[in-house]
Design a protein around this motif. Sequence first.
Motif: not given
Lengths: 407, 407
Positions: A235, A237, A239, B230-233, B235, B250, B252-254, B257
């Motif tokens: 989806w 946003g 990976c 911009r990021y979604t955990r 869905w 997915p 960890i990168h956010v 930031e």
Amino acid sequence: MVHLRRKILSFSGLLNQLQPNVRWSSFLKIRDKETVQPDRTFKYSDLSVRLAAPHQLQPKPNVSELGFGKYFTDHMLKVFYYEALGGWQIPEITPFENLVLHPAAKVLHYAVELFEGMKAYRGIDGKIRVFRPEMNMDRMNASALRSGLPTFNGMELIKCINRLISIDQEWVPHLEASSLYIRPTLIGIDPTLGVATSDSAMLYVILSPVGSYFKHHEMNQGVSLLADPRYTRAWPGGCGDRKMGSNYAPTIHVQKEATEKGLQQVLWLYGEDRQLTEAGTMNIFLFCINDQGDKELITPPLNGLILPGITRNSILTLAKEWNQFKVSERKITMAEVCQLLSENRLLELFGAGTACIVSPISFIEYMDQSFYLPTLDHTEPIFRTLLKHLKEIQYGYVDHPWAFPIE
Amino acid sequence: MVHLRRKILSFSGLLNQLQPNVRWSSFLKIRDKETVQPDRTFKYSDLSVRLAAPHQLQPKPNVSELGFGKYFTDHMLKVFYYEALGGWQIPEITPFENLVLHPAAKVLHYAVELFEGMKAYRGIDGKIRVFRPEMNMDRMNASALRSGLPTFNGMELIKCINRLISIDQEWVPHLEASSLYIRPTLIGIDPTLGVATSDSAMLYVILSPVGSYFKHHEMNQGVSLLADPRYTRAWPGGCGDRKMGSNYAPTIHVQKEATEKGLQQVLWLYGEDRQLTEAGTMNIFLFCINDQGDKELITPPLNGLILPGITRNSILTLAKEWNQFKVSERKITMAEVCQLLSENRLLELFGAGTACIVSPISFIEYMDQSFYLPTLDHTEPIFRTLLKHLKEIQYGYVDHPWAFPIE
């Protein structure tokens, strides 16, 4: 197939042609802030090799029994990364052996892991070739950046892998239906339970002689797919465009549902308009007669929802070079598939990936309806022409910069 | 706090009160077809125990140095599952030791892994209690079903874990700011590279004495969040409501930031209306004066996008029992947060989870704007009342069926 090889390029000549990490903008759509530091790397020149003792060598399985990823060769490559020790340590080739991990290692709890899939082929001239490995290195670094794992100089890993293959070269099958699958893997091994970047990591590469990903009769009949809009693979946003382990676990349950229905793979849809994204672990291609009455080869675009496949990229490049039909990267919806089918304008649907190369799709179950596809009904389908050309490159029937010979 | 314990329930009496696997319909919203077979399980009565030799015992760290998940106790629990050997093998308690895994183990490539987080508390009466472990067992089985991993009878694992804690009971800290974190983990260990169900698995449990998840000054100042649409955990059609490793990599990168911006956690938004879903690894609660002028405690509903937290469930249950304000499970959007803030009707925002228990949130950065929240500005905030009540149950100040004493 053309049995004469046209030109032999030297190993070093090919090395110079390859420039990992420069192709990203078009191939991978890396975000601005993400950068690989090619100086922060392990080096091939530091490689240490510890060969297996004769009693550790495994018997080689019959090619007919290979399947996919069940057998492994006698050696493996390992490189550790410890932030506290200055980063990457020296690469080592060792006998194939189990890994020893702390029970709190981040890979086991938070899926801090990524991998690549590449293949080495034994050509008609006896030489072993790897297909476009620099693309895998670029993608592996892209996955590492998104996972908070360390990056490296892709060419250094290619050289280490080539050495590993060279040591285990007897494991590269002699039959064209088979090849040596290469599985570079990068895992976070920090032994702490916080959800955070891993300050230590292990990169390892294992090799597996493989047959075709699908069984022979499956390839002859075409692959069957379950398309269930209740499930989503990736989806915006997320990976979905990185080869991270976390993209796969959520698919296994759905794959099992497909298998229980007698279907082979899942066709992953996205969004209310039910866009086709991937099929199983393959990129997907549709060949049709478009609204203008012209033949067109279509594959979904690199919009973050699909993996940037190397076979996908190769097929697009070849098809554009041929210039015999229109080639597009654009959205395909289930409604479009249904309409094309009803008007007899859908010619072929096929999957593409390193494991399966090119695989025809002949059936989709969607919303309790059965859709039979005419992919296998043509005398010269383009999926077969593409497969033939790719194999000619991979098995050395023609010289091509995509096939990278191991010294 | 009430320092008198009101009633002591026996261990077996509590065991009979608990009925894992029956609460799912309301707590977890399990899909119809998913079923746990409680007969296919390992059994506590088969447990084998191998104690560490004196020289293997580790020194216990100072409570002030604990942090989160950095130290581990002297023993661990392991149970293997092999389809070919009839399923679950006998459970074993062994000295804490590294795991030995095949390099192709599915957990390392496809994130076939899941975990739970529970805590054991040393009460004022010296007894050790575990908080609502049957809920964790239910959720662990739900995660297993979605991961193609084997399920088990939750009560059998609870009994094995209790024995493990009992053996390592000296590791349960004596200070109320600390506790023993329990990490049950289930990983797929099939040594084959196909993306498929794992026919072998390993369930293991490690114990870690922990301080508070956030540092002391962070708790006093409140947690700061980065909200980046911009990021979604998670869905719809994914696995965001299961405690699978694949949900964490997915993020960890956010999280990195956020850390680079000087913020502590990520506020995960979803959808075009930017619904609040989770904060870091916490469920989220908003306390406000609603449009009708009444006080209301709101948390997002269990719609598949958030983890069904046990602390979340406990807070909802307590708040409903108190009946002092409206309690709702419904969508909260960023627009609503901004409006409530501008009208001085947002009273508190806080996170809830096993690791952090209840943590006040005082700041959100959203679309380059700074939002200061008045969570810590009240003399008797409800987050603090909730935290106090939960701790009274956990540390045995009051008798409550949620606190499960270890014999």
